[in-house]
Scaffold this motif. Structure first.
Motif, short mmCIF file in Angstrom:
data_model
loop_
_atom_site.label_atom_id
_atom_site.label_comp_id
_atom_site.label_asym_id
_atom_site.label_seq_id
_atom_site.Cartn_x
_atom_site.Cartn_y
_atom_site.Cartn_z
N SER A 111 0.56 -0.99 0.44
CA SER A 111 -0.28 -0.21 0.08
C SER A 111 1.39 1.38 0.12
N ALA A 112 0.06 2.66 -0.24
CA ALA A 112 1.16 3.35 0.01
C ALA A 112 1.16 4.20 0.89
N TRP A 113 0.30 4.02 1.81
CA TRP A 113 0.56 4.71 3.33
C TRP A 113 0.63 3.55 4.74
N GLY A 114 0.47 2.52 4.19
CA GLY A 114 0.93 1.33 5.31
C GLY A 114 -1.33 1.45 6.38
N ARG A 115 -0.92 -0.27 6.62
CA ARG A 115 -1.83 -0.06 7.38
C ARG A 115 -3.18 0.60 8.00
N ASP A 116 -1.79 1.76 8.91
CA ASP A 116 -2.32 2.67 10.01
C ASP A 116 -3.49 3.37 9.09
#
Length: 439
Positions: A303-308
């Motif tokens: 993903s671009a920004w991560g799971r958070d």
């Protein structure tokens, strides 16, 4: 100037990759000094990141020959040599870029038509509006207002901000590549690869687009995997973009909620995911869902920004801007700068491919299903934590001719960069969406 040598920087990165994958340390590598010779000049350690990302795939594939720095640089900047019938495509849309606001800068991404339309709606621009129109509209507005308006309209814009060392340190506490055994409900599978190449016989479903995910799956195809890219019928892909990263893959248009997709999934060894986590959940193809139904699957998630940040869409250029890279790479201390390539995308793609190989090897010994994850933002944090220099090395010119290949793709004459992995050659890409949904 950094006190750490390029070899030490590269060695430390490879060690972190190996540790995250649950492998023994890589050990000394006499070729690591070559990392700095990769002509990707920047203040940050872009050359070392690129060289080690490719090297990790090679080592896990049994390729002992070190990669060529010039070849790596050109593969990371493949759009510089890409031609279709002798013409170079337009890579960046007119409304994508940096724009000065009343109190700073924003970065927009409008390469996809639906993102460009959302940007125009947000800023009351006409369909025929130009980059000059966009520049004029935002220069008297504050950055936060521009971002909020674009977000509300479904477009993509971020602020250009300085790096945040505390945030990056927190991100680096997690592995660069997270590899988890998610199930023990399946037994060891035996040796991977049923032919001459390391991944012959492995089936990969490719649910990715743009650069990072397609680079990962293109690399898996290069190593012998049968890769089937699946795109939703309603979301077109720029033709040049697929031709640049589609080597060796077949490409189909298919809804992931169909019985046909589920049948393909039933016979897959690997699924590579590159959409927003929230979108994957709505389609029923989130990693937990997939592994619950297919306990011996390897699921690689990017993903671009991560799971958070499951709802946030993003691209390499936006992550560079919001992570602080654009400020670090500023050419004059005022205007934002960029890395010499979409290095977050390419490095994430190669590293994810390395993790897939590691997961397949662990599955053959230990059984179970495996979940791999990383993000462009996590790769950015890694890069920002590596030693840097006060100014980029001077640009070193090199002959690109040995590093390009030409293909005939359904009557199109296509020129692209050759593989960064030594000793291998790409199969021709195919036209986007023209294949049948079958193995």
């Amino acid at each position: 100037m950094p006190s750490t040598s390029p070899a030490d920087t590269a060695f430390a990165l490879l060690e972190r990759v190996w540790t995250g994958l649950g492998l023994r340390p890589v050990g000394a590598d006499d070729h690591l000094m070559a990392a700095r010779e990769t002509p990707l000049p920047s203040r940050l350690a872009t050359a070392e990141l690129a060289w080690c990302s490719v090297r990790a795939v090679g080592l896990l594939s049994g390729i002992r020959t070190p990669p060529d720095g010039d070849r790596i640089a050109l593969s990371y900047r493949s759009d510089r040599v890409l031609t279709i019938d002798g013409t170079a495509p337009t890579v960046w849309a007119p409304l994508s870029g940096f724009w000065q606001t009343a109190d700073g800068w924003v970065r927009t991404h409008a390469n996809y038509p639906h993102h460009a339309a959302a940007l125009r709606r947000a800023l009351s621009l006409r369909d025929e509006s130009t980059a000059r129109d966009l520049e004029r509209v935002v220069r008297d507005r504050v950055t936060d207002d521009v971002i909020a308006a674009v977000d509300d309209a479904g477009g993509l814009a971020v602020g250009v901000v300085p790096e945040q060392p505390a945030v990056d340190r927190a991100l680096r506490r997690s592995p660069l590549l997270e590899l988890e055994r998610s199930s023990n409900r399946s037994s060891a599978t035996g040796p991977i690869g049923s032919g001459a190449r390391p991944l012959d016989g492995i089936r990969v479903l490719d649910l990715t687009r743009v650069i990072a995910g397609p680079v990962c799956t293109r690399t898996l195809a290069l190593l012998g995997a049968d890769v089937l890219r699946v795109d939703p019928p309603h979301l077109p892909e720029p033709g040049w973009q697929h031709l640049d990263t589609g080597h060796g893959k077949r490409s189909v248009l298919l809804d992931a909620r169909t019985d046909r997709f589920r049948e393909l999934l039933h016979h897959a060894d690997v699924v590579v995911l590159g959409y927003r986590p929230s979108s994957l959940a709505r389609l029923g193809v989130a990693p937990d869902d997939l592994l619950a139904r297919h306990p011996s699957l390897v699921v690689a998630e990017l993903s671009a920004w991560g799971r958070d940040h499951p709802e946030r869409a993003g691209f390499d250029s936006l992550v560079q801007a919001e992570s602080g890279i654009a400020v670090v790479e500023s050419p004059d201390g005022v205007r934002p700068g960029v890395l010499p390539a979409q290095a977050l995308d390419y490095s994430a793609g190669y590293l994810l491919a390395a993790a897939v190989i590691a997961a397949l090897r662990r599955r053959e010994r230990e059984g179970g299903g495996w979940h791999i994850s990383t993000s462009l933002r996590r790769v950015a944090a890694e890069l920002l934590g590596m030693p840097r220099q006060d100014a980029p090395h001077p640009v070193r010119a090199f002959d690109t001719a040995p590093h390009v290949a030409t293909f005939d793709v359904d009557g199109l004459r296509l020129t692209t960069a050759r593989p960064a992995l030594p000793g291998l050659e790409f199969a021709a890409p195919r036209r986007w969406g023209r294949d049948q949904p079958r193995w």
